[in-house]
Design a protein around this motif. Sequence first.
Motif, mmCIF file in Angstrom:
data_model
loop_
_atom_site.group_PDB
_atom_site.id
_atom_site.type_symbol
_atom_site.label_atom_id
_atom_site.label_comp_id
_atom_site.label_asym_id
_atom_site.label_seq_id
_atom_site.Cartn_x
_atom_site.Cartn_y
_atom_site.Cartn_z
ATOM 1 N N GLU A 386 0.831 -1.212 0.000
ATOM 2 C CA GLU A 386 0.000 0.000 0.000
ATOM 3 C C GLU A 386 0.861 1.255 0.000
ATOM 4 O O GLU A 386 0.532 2.252 -0.659
ATOM 5 N N TRP A 387 1.997 1.217 0.736
ATOM 6 C CA TRP A 387 2.933 2.340 0.663
ATOM 7 C C TRP A 387 3.377 2.559 -0.785
ATOM 8 O O TRP A 387 3.495 3.705 -1.241
ATOM 9 N N ALA A 388 3.624 1.472 -1.517
ATOM 10 C CA ALA A 388 4.060 1.590 -2.908
ATOM 11 C C ALA A 388 2.950 2.148 -3.791
ATOM 12 O O ALA A 388 3.185 3.038 -4.614
ATOM 13 N N ARG A 389 1.740 1.647 -3.635
ATOM 14 C CA ARG A 389 0.624 2.103 -4.478
ATOM 15 C C ARG A 389 0.346 3.593 -4.283
ATOM 16 O O ARG A 389 0.061 4.309 -5.237
ATOM 17 N N LEU A 393 7.219 6.798 -6.764
ATOM 18 C CA LEU A 393 7.867 7.945 -7.402
ATOM 19 C C LEU A 393 7.719 9.241 -6.592
ATOM 20 O O LEU A 393 7.643 10.332 -7.137
ATOM 21 N N GLU A 394 7.669 9.100 -5.271
ATOM 22 C CA GLU A 394 7.660 10.263 -4.389
ATOM 23 C C GLU A 394 8.862 10.269 -3.439
ATOM 24 O O GLU A 394 8.889 11.031 -2.481
ATOM 25 N N GLY A 395 9.840 9.392 -3.707
ATOM 26 C CA GLY A 395 11.115 9.495 -3.000
ATOM 27 C C GLY A 395 11.179 8.859 -1.627
ATOM 28 O O GLY A 395 12.012 9.250 -0.822
ATOM 29 N N ARG A 396 10.314 7.885 -1.334
ATOM 30 C CA ARG A 396 10.354 7.287 -0.003
ATOM 31 C C ARG A 396 10.444 5.759 -0.043
ATOM 32 O O ARG A 396 10.500 5.092 0.998
ATOM 33 N N ARG A 398 12.806 3.553 -0.758
ATOM 34 C CA ARG A 398 13.977 2.962 -0.115
ATOM 35 C C ARG A 398 13.798 2.920 1.407
ATOM 36 O O ARG A 398 14.032 1.888 2.052
ATOM 37 N N SER A 399 13.378 4.047 1.991
ATOM 38 C CA SER A 399 13.201 4.116 3.446
ATOM 39 C C SER A 399 12.174 3.097 3.929
ATOM 40 O O SER A 399 12.353 2.456 4.977
ATOM 41 N N ASP A 400 11.083 2.955 3.182
ATOM 42 C CA ASP A 400 10.043 1.999 3.573
ATOM 43 C C ASP A 400 10.564 0.571 3.524
ATOM 44 O O ASP A 400 10.315 -0.225 4.440
ATOM 45 N N LEU A 401 11.296 0.216 2.473
ATOM 46 C CA LEU A 401 11.818 -1.140 2.352
ATOM 47 C C LEU A 401 12.839 -1.439 3.444
ATOM 48 O O LEU A 401 12.888 -2.566 3.959
ATOM 49 N N VAL A 402 13.657 -0.455 3.801
ATOM 50 C CA VAL A 402 14.602 -0.651 4.903
ATOM 51 C C VAL A 402 13.847 -0.929 6.193
ATOM 52 O O VAL A 402 14.187 -1.850 6.958
#
Length: 453
Positions: A386-389, A393-396, A398-402
């Motif tokens: 859901e974070w991805a959807r 393309l808003e620049g976050r 990488r941080s979410d996956l970490v």
Amino acid sequence: TASSVRVQWAFQRLAFDVTLCNFYLTNTEDKAEDPDYKLYRAEVRFLRALHMWYFLDLWGKAPFKTTYDIYELPVEKAGKELYDWIDKELTEIEPDLAEVGAFNNSSNFGRADKGAAYMLHARLALNSAVYTKGAVKDYQKAIDYCDLLDGKYELSKTEKNGYTGYEQVFMADNDQNQQAMKEIILPIRQDGVKTRNYGGSTYLVCGTRVAGMPRMGTTNGWSCIFARAAMVQKFFSNLEDVPMLPADVEIPTKGLDTDEQIDAFDAEHGIRTEDMIKAAGDDRALLYSGVGGGRRKIQTDAISGFTDGLSIVKWQNYRSDGKPVSHATYPDTDIPLFRLAEAYLTRAEAIFRQGGDATGDINELRKRANCTRKVQTVTEQELIDEWAREFYLEGRRRSDLVRFGMFTTNKYLWDWKGGAMNGTSVASYYNKYPIPVSDINNNRNMSQNEGYK
């Protein structure tokens, strides 16, 4: 590597901006009690805290300094120590900032008020376990700061001239369209006349286009960024359901010279963006599989060009009211650095991590997106998808996956992760960027991140 120039550019720009903030704060100390300067200084301290957060998030440490003194080298502040400083700094300045939503208007749009500080505080808290190596898990604090934004902003929901509420947040008049502005908590201001550059939203619009695409919104199609299969799967679990031009249909060599002609061909074969949205059952599926600029693929055994994936048309240099934009090449589109949708997902994730029911906030976002699938049970995978959807393309990403333990591990693989066609895990030290070798050489106080040479 520690010699990568793009890492160096980001590191040095952040450090330079911190220096500017320190210069201002040092030179206005004698005005600190003046009501106007008290507000201005709080805003500058917020910007400095924001930059320190970027250091913490990207490098896990910062060249730390809060005074302007050209003879004093910054010291290294890392992990929980830097986390605690940002947390304390935001807590101190929040009472001095303008009220939530005070700058949500045409004359002050782009300035930071309490809403921006609350959103940064919530973002900091949500990532607390990462930044402090598990020493702090401030999930309730993330929830509390998100709650402070309730009723102060609104999601952009109402369709306008054929553009969905979600779409309007990323259009050229998102600094004038009242409902788009109401969702945006803090934007990076962009203007086709006053802020011309090849970064910012220029990169987001030009980089996702190629010459020949309909309604490009710019005279330059740089053909840089496209959607790999793993991203498309966030909207289509079965890639066979994605609207694509059948392999046995030839693209005409003539008669596709205008937007109207390309649209007509795409419509005939059901491969327009509106067909993509309908098939996905989600307004956020702003992808293009049409023939403008060439025949696209979803997957490939070797990335050789821009059409080896679907095009992303989320960022636009068109106005929702149909009026002309400032410039044909450089977009007017402001970049929402913080927007209300983040508060919904931050709160949902924080509730989930504490064992609570997070369906309400997620379904609120899906309702805005006219999503045909409502979530019944929240899982970790459902959350990261859901974070991805919502925020691709808003620049976050990488941080979410970490934060989910998915960036370097085989817990989540995407096509070409680690250089392998089907993806592979990579060394865990890539969760942080390397300190640029130039800074290591010029500042004896800074040490290199583990794993880098």
